[in-house]
Design a protein around this motif. Structure first.
Motif, PDB file in Angstrom:
ATOM      1  N   THR A   1      54.551  53.288  68.060  1.00 22.10           N
ATOM      2  CA  THR A   1      52.776  54.347  68.140  1.00 22.10           C
ATOM      3  C   THR A   1      52.761  55.668  67.916  1.00 22.10           C
ATOM      4  OG1 THR A   1      52.520  53.689  70.087  1.00 22.10           O
ATOM      5  CG2 THR A   1      51.604  52.307  69.273  1.00 22.10           C
ATOM      6  N   PHE A   2      54.025  56.274  68.843  1.00 18.16           N
ATOM      7  CA  PHE A   2      53.346  57.662  69.195  1.00 18.16           C
ATOM      8  C   PHE A   2      54.279  58.713  68.183  1.00 18.16           C
ATOM      9  CE2 PHE A   2      56.269  61.452  70.667  1.00 18.16           C
ATOM     10  CZ  PHE A   2      55.062  62.426  70.835  1.00 18.16           C
ATOM     11  N   ALA A   3      55.271  57.468  67.506  1.00 15.81           N
ATOM     12  CA  ALA A   3      56.808  58.644  66.569  1.00 15.81           C
ATOM     13  C   ALA A   3      55.836  58.110  65.102  1.00 15.81           C
ATOM     14  CB  ALA A   3      58.034  57.851  66.756  1.00 15.81           C
ATOM     15  N   MET A   4      55.016  57.262  64.717  1.00 17.50           N
ATOM     16  CA  MET A   4      55.171  56.529  63.252  1.00 17.50           C
ATOM     17  C   MET A   4      53.301  57.412  63.368  1.00 17.50           C
ATOM     18  SD  MET A   4      54.926  55.841  60.828  1.00 17.50           S
ATOM     19  CE  MET A   4      56.864  55.186  60.848  1.00 17.50           C
ATOM     20  N   MET A   5      52.893  57.111  64.270  1.00 13.45           N
ATOM     21  CA  MET A   5      51.321  58.591  64.027  1.00 13.45           C
ATOM     22  C   MET A   5      51.631  59.896  63.861  1.00 13.45           C
ATOM     23  SD  MET A   5      48.872  60.304  66.188  1.00 13.45           S
ATOM     24  CE  MET A   5      49.744  61.089  67.417  1.00 13.45           C
TER      25      MET A   5
ATOM     26  N   PRO B   1      58.458  49.717  75.235  1.00 14.03           N
ATOM     27  CA  PRO B   1      58.701  50.176  73.776  1.00 14.03           C
ATOM     28  C   PRO B   1      58.040  50.160  72.290  1.00 14.03           C
ATOM     29  CG  PRO B   1      59.825  48.967  74.766  1.00 14.03           C
ATOM     30  CD  PRO B   1      58.969  48.332  75.610  1.00 14.03           C
ATOM     31  N   SER B   2      56.747  49.553  72.343  1.00  7.93           N
ATOM     32  CA  SER B   2      56.594  49.297  71.633  1.00  7.93           C
ATOM     33  C   SER B   2      55.403  51.394  71.227  1.00  7.93           C
ATOM     34  CB  SER B   2      54.752  48.415  71.279  1.00  7.93           C
ATOM     35  OG  SER B   2      53.918  48.817  72.533  1.00  7.93           O
TER      36      SER B   2
ATOM     37  N   ARG C   1      48.349  53.999  55.593  1.00  4.18           N
ATOM     38  CA  ARG C   1      48.669  52.740  56.438  1.00  4.18           C
ATOM     39  C   ARG C   1      49.637  52.742  57.138  1.00  4.18           C
ATOM     40  NH1 ARG C   1      50.394  48.736  51.007  1.00  4.18           N
ATOM     41  NH2 ARG C   1      48.251  48.131  50.447  1.00  4.18           N
ATOM     42  N   CYS C   2      50.307  53.741  57.673  1.00  2.00           N
ATOM     43  CA  CYS C   2      50.884  53.955  58.504  1.00  2.00           C
ATOM     44  C   CYS C   2      49.937  55.229  59.942  1.00  2.00           C
ATOM     45  CB  CYS C   2      52.372  55.015  58.483  1.00  2.00           C
ATOM     46  SG  CYS C   2      53.364  54.610  57.738  1.00  2.00           S
ATOM     47  N   LEU C   3      49.034  55.395  59.193  1.00  4.11           N
ATOM     48  CA  LEU C   3      48.441  55.823  60.357  1.00  4.11           C
ATOM     49  C   LEU C   3      47.759  54.513  60.679  1.00  4.11           C
ATOM     50  CD1 LEU C   3      47.409  59.063  59.312  1.00  4.11           C
ATOM     51  CD2 LEU C   3      48.429  58.494  61.172  1.00  4.11           C
ATOM     52  N   VAL C   4      46.929  54.127  59.792  1.00  2.00           N
ATOM     53  CA  VAL C   4      46.014  52.987  60.669  1.00  2.00           C
ATOM     54  C   VAL C   4      47.316  51.978  61.646  1.00  2.00           C
ATOM     55  CG1 VAL C   4      44.536  51.082  59.703  1.00  2.00           C
ATOM     56  CG2 VAL C   4      44.398  53.336  58.512  1.00  2.00           C
ATOM     57  N   ALA C   5      47.879  51.870  61.241  1.00  5.62           N
ATOM     58  CA  ALA C   5      49.213  50.480  62.017  1.00  5.62           C
ATOM     59  C   ALA C   5      49.042  51.554  62.720  1.00  5.62           C
ATOM     60  CB  ALA C   5      50.374  50.588  61.086  1.00  5.62           C
ATOM     61  N   ALA C   6      48.959  52.527  63.656  1.00  2.00           N
ATOM     62  CA  ALA C   6      49.387  53.027  64.630  1.00  2.00           C
ATOM     63  C   ALA C   6      48.807  52.858  65.147  1.00  2.00           C
ATOM     64  CB  ALA C   6      50.390  54.770  64.380  1.00  2.00           C
ATOM     65  N   GLN C   7      47.565  53.212  64.818  1.00  2.00           N
ATOM     66  CA  GLN C   7      46.317  53.027  65.959  1.00  2.00           C
ATOM     67  C   GLN C   7      46.314  51.842  66.486  1.00  2.00           C
ATOM     68  OE1 GLN C   7      45.104  56.079  67.189  1.00  2.00           O
ATOM     69  NE2 GLN C   7      46.382  57.164  66.016  1.00  2.00           N
ATOM     70  N   LEU C   8      46.354  50.934  65.230  1.00  2.60           N
ATOM     71  CA  LEU C   8      46.257  49.352  65.196  1.00  2.60           C
ATOM     72  C   LEU C   8      46.965  48.892  67.002  1.00  2.60           C
ATOM     73  CD1 LEU C   8      44.997  48.258  62.029  1.00  2.60           C
ATOM     74  CD2 LEU C   8      43.481  48.287  64.141  1.00  2.60           C
ATOM     75  N   LEU C   9      48.584  49.009  66.441  1.00  2.00           N
ATOM     76  CA  LEU C   9      49.241  49.349  67.194  1.00  2.00           C
ATOM     77  C   LEU C   9      48.843  49.611  68.999  1.00  2.00           C
ATOM     78  CD1 LEU C   9      51.290  47.552  68.587  1.00  2.00           C
ATOM     79  CD2 LEU C   9      53.140  49.242  67.166  1.00  2.00           C
ATOM     80  N   PHE C  10      48.762  50.803  68.704  1.00  2.00           N
ATOM     81  CA  PHE C  10      47.971  51.725  70.150  1.00  2.00           C
ATOM     82  C   PHE C  10      47.054  50.891  70.691  1.00  2.00           C
ATOM     83  CE2 PHE C  10      45.327  55.012  72.278  1.00  2.00           C
ATOM     84  CZ  PHE C  10      46.122  55.314  73.230  1.00  2.00           C
ATOM     85  N   VAL C  11      45.803  50.133  70.237  1.00  3.86           N
ATOM     86  CA  VAL C  11      45.019  49.867  70.504  1.00  3.86           C
ATOM     87  C   VAL C  11      45.095  48.179  71.323  1.00  3.86           C
ATOM     88  CG1 VAL C  11      42.953  47.841  70.194  1.00  3.86           C
ATOM     89  CG2 VAL C  11      42.971  50.524  69.155  1.00  3.86           C
TER      90      VAL C  11
END
Length: 87
Positions: free
Chosen positions: A63-67, A58-59, A20-30
Motif C-alpha cells: 500500500t505504501f510503496a505502490m501509492m 507486510p501488506s 488502477r494502481c492508486l485505487v488498488a493501493a487505497q482499497l488494500l489500505f482500507v
C-alpha cells in the motif's frame, strides 16, 4: 518490505496504469485497516491475536510503496514540463 515494491513499481504502473494502481493501493489500505480493527476486537487480551498483526503488516509495503509510486507518476504527468522539478 517496501524496496522490492518500489523496484517493480514502474513495471506495474506501465502494465496496469496509474489510476488502477492508486485505487488498488487505497482499497488494500482500507482492507488492511478493517482487518486490524477486526483482529483487535476479536483478540481481546489473547496474545495469539497479535500474531495476525504480523501477518497483515507486510501488506503495508504494497500500500505504501505502490501509492507513493503511483502518486509521484501522476504528479509528474499532470504537471507542465516547465514546473516538473519544482515543489
Amino acid at each position: 518490505f517496501e524496496i522490492p515494491v518500489f523496484l517493480y513499481a514502474g513495471d506495474v504502473l506501465r502494465r496496469y496504469g496509474v489510476r488502477r494502481c492508486l485505487v488498488a493501493a487505497q482499497l488494500l489500505f482500507v482492507a488492511r485497516c478493517a482487518a486490524y480493527a477486526y483482529v483487535a476486537a476479536r483478540a481481546g487480551d489473547q496474545t495469539r491475536g497479535y500474531l495476525w498483526f504480523l501477518l497483515l503488516e507486510p501488506s503495508h509495503a504494497v500500500t505504501f510503496a505502490m501509492m507513493w509510486s503511483a502518486a509521484v507518476e501522476y504528479a509528474r504527468t499532470a504537471a507542465p514540463p516547465e514546473l516538473q522539478g519544482t515543489a
